[in-house]
Scaffold this motif. Structure first.
Motif, PDB file in Angstrom:
ATOM      1  N   THR A  60      -6.711 -12.699  -0.679  1.00  0.00           N
ATOM      2  CA  THR A  60      -5.304 -12.350  -0.871  1.00  0.00           C
ATOM      3  C   THR A  60      -5.192 -10.950  -1.451  1.00  0.00           C
ATOM      4  OG1 THR A  60      -5.300 -13.371  -3.077  1.00  0.00           O
ATOM      5  CG2 THR A  60      -4.618 -14.745  -1.221  1.00  0.00           C
ATOM      6  N   TRP A  61      -4.098 -10.276  -1.125  1.00  0.00           N
ATOM      7  CA  TRP A  61      -3.855  -8.913  -1.608  1.00  0.00           C
ATOM      8  C   TRP A  61      -3.383  -8.949  -3.056  1.00  0.00           C
ATOM      9  CZ3 TRP A  61      -4.502  -4.002   0.107  1.00  0.00           C
ATOM     10  CH2 TRP A  61      -3.842  -2.990  -0.595  1.00  0.00           C
ATOM     11  N   SER A  62      -3.930  -8.069  -3.869  1.00  0.00           N
ATOM     12  CA  SER A  62      -3.498  -7.929  -5.254  1.00  0.00           C
ATOM     13  C   SER A  62      -3.217  -6.460  -5.527  1.00  0.00           C
ATOM     14  CB  SER A  62      -4.584  -8.438  -6.211  1.00  0.00           C
ATOM     15  OG  SER A  62      -4.199  -8.227  -7.557  1.00  0.00           O
ATOM     16  N   LYS A  63      -2.089  -6.160  -6.141  1.00  0.00           N
ATOM     17  CA  LYS A  63      -1.734  -4.771  -6.422  1.00  0.00           C
ATOM     18  C   LYS A  63      -2.729  -4.128  -7.371  1.00  0.00           C
ATOM     19  CE  LYS A  63       2.035  -1.861  -8.090  1.00  0.00           C
ATOM     20  NZ  LYS A  63       3.440  -1.825  -8.601  1.00  0.00           N
ATOM     21  N   ALA A 119      -9.219  -5.925   1.363  1.00  0.00           N
ATOM     22  CA  ALA A 119      -8.242  -6.989   1.597  1.00  0.00           C
ATOM     23  C   ALA A 119      -7.322  -6.590   2.743  1.00  0.00           C
ATOM     24  CB  ALA A 119      -7.431  -7.264   0.332  1.00  0.00           C
ATOM     25  N   LYS A 174      -9.622 -11.689   8.749  1.00  0.00           N
ATOM     26  CA  LYS A 174     -10.154 -12.019   7.426  1.00  0.00           C
ATOM     27  C   LYS A 174     -11.592 -12.524   7.508  1.00  0.00           C
ATOM     28  CE  LYS A 174      -5.831 -13.021   4.987  1.00  0.00           C
ATOM     29  NZ  LYS A 174      -5.079 -14.028   4.203  1.00  0.00           N
ATOM     30  N   THR A 217      -7.689  -2.795   4.156  1.00  0.00           N
ATOM     31  CA  THR A 217      -7.708  -1.716   3.173  1.00  0.00           C
ATOM     32  C   THR A 217      -8.860  -1.858   2.198  1.00  0.00           C
ATOM     33  OG1 THR A 217      -5.297  -1.625   3.315  1.00  0.00           O
ATOM     34  CG2 THR A 217      -6.326  -0.501   1.453  1.00  0.00           C
ATOM     35  N   MET A 264       0.868  -1.181   0.000  1.00  0.00           N
ATOM     36  CA  MET A 264       0.000   0.000   0.000  1.00  0.00           C
ATOM     37  C   MET A 264       0.901   1.226   0.000  1.00  0.00           C
ATOM     38  SD  MET A 264      -3.166   0.640   2.523  1.00  0.00           S
ATOM     39  CE  MET A 264      -2.056   0.885   3.877  1.00  0.00           C
ATOM     40  N   ASN A 315       0.113  -3.932   9.385  1.00  0.00           N
ATOM     41  CA  ASN A 315      -1.096  -4.574   8.863  1.00  0.00           C
ATOM     42  C   ASN A 315      -2.231  -3.565   8.758  1.00  0.00           C
ATOM     43  OD1 ASN A 315      -0.107  -7.481   9.045  1.00  0.00           O
ATOM     44  ND2 ASN A 315       0.137  -6.832  11.165  1.00  0.00           N
ATOM     45  N   TYR A 375      -3.749  -5.972   3.984  1.00  0.00           N
ATOM     46  CA  TYR A 375      -2.418  -5.676   3.464  1.00  0.00           C
ATOM     47  C   TYR A 375      -1.414  -5.878   4.584  1.00  0.00           C
ATOM     48  CZ  TYR A 375       1.505  -3.061   1.515  1.00  0.00           C
ATOM     49  OH  TYR A 375       2.745  -2.675   1.057  1.00  0.00           O
ATOM     50  N   ASP A 427     -12.597  -3.155  -3.721  1.00  0.00           N
ATOM     51  CA  ASP A 427     -11.976  -4.313  -3.089  1.00  0.00           C
ATOM     52  C   ASP A 427     -11.672  -4.047  -1.623  1.00  0.00           C
ATOM     53  OD1 ASP A 427     -10.377  -6.967  -3.594  1.00  0.00           O
ATOM     54  OD2 ASP A 427      -8.980  -5.653  -2.510  1.00  0.00           O
TER      55      ASP A 427
END
Length: 206
Positions: free
Chosen positions: A162-165, A173, A148, A185, A1, A182, A175, A171
């Motif tokens: 899962t985090w995705s850029k 998730a 989660k 986000t 992030m 932590n 981070y 979204d």
């Protein structure tokens, strides 16, 4: 992030505060993705430590209500007073980097808000594109799974395990970063609106 690396993690894991959808938007307390500056001004924002600056040479620019060029910084912090100054001085956003704001959420969680430029109804304006809810830097695996599970229950299909850029829809998730810590986000997909902003009448002029 990438925008939130300098901020401290909060001292609580609690996620009990209600997150609601205002007109279908993803929210944490009263802060909702897609909020305009006018809406964000009403939030209980913390005083800006490094206030976003208008005037001077600046890295970006907009137009005032008479069509005159207004320069401003690449980045900085917003609070209610800074937002009022920006809204009164900038009628058209021609280019923009980013700005953050801080507030204390429910259970004393620290929230960091990220504002970027977007095109809405053919006009450039600033919107709330990311909300980071800070958690303790150290989380056990059981605590991670609990966070989660609570986020999945609260945000439903918007939650990603899962985090995705890169994302293609709103979204939520978790981070995790050794330096930052932590954060839960909430994000809107990034959009390249630079050309559209500059195409607005008067923006390309010197």
């Amino acid at each position: 992030m990438k925008y939130m690396g300098t901020l401290l993690a909060a001292a609580t894991l609690a996620l009990a505060a209600p997150a609601h959808a205002e007109q279908g938007r993803l929210c944490v307390d009263e802060a909702c993705l897609g909020m305009t500056l006018a809406e964000a001004e009403a939030l209980p924002l913390a005083p800006a430590r490094y206030a976003f600056k208008l005037g001077g040479k600046g890295d970006h620019h907009g137009l005032d209500s008479s069509g005159q060029r207004v320069n401003y910084a690449e980045t900085g912090e917003f609070d209610a007073a800074v937002i009022r100054q920006f809204r009164s001085g900038v009628a058209t956003v021609c280019s923009f980097g980013s700005a953050t704001a801080r507030l204390t959420g429910s259970d004393d969680r620290q929230l960091v808000l990220l504002f970027v430029a977007a095109m809405k109804n053919g006009k450039g304006e600033l919107v709330l594109s990311e909300i980071g809810s800070f958690l303790p830097k150290q989380l056990s695996e059981a605590e991670v799974q609990r966070v989660k599970a609570e986020a999945r229950a609260r945000y439903g299909k918007a939650f990603s395990a899962t985090w995705s850029k890169t994302i293609t829809r709103p979204d939520v998730a978790l981070y995790q970063n050794r330096m930052v810590g932590n954060t839960l986000t909430l994000r809107l997909p990034e959009q390249d609106v630079g050309a559209a902003l500059m195409a607005q009448p008067g923006c390309a002029g010197e």
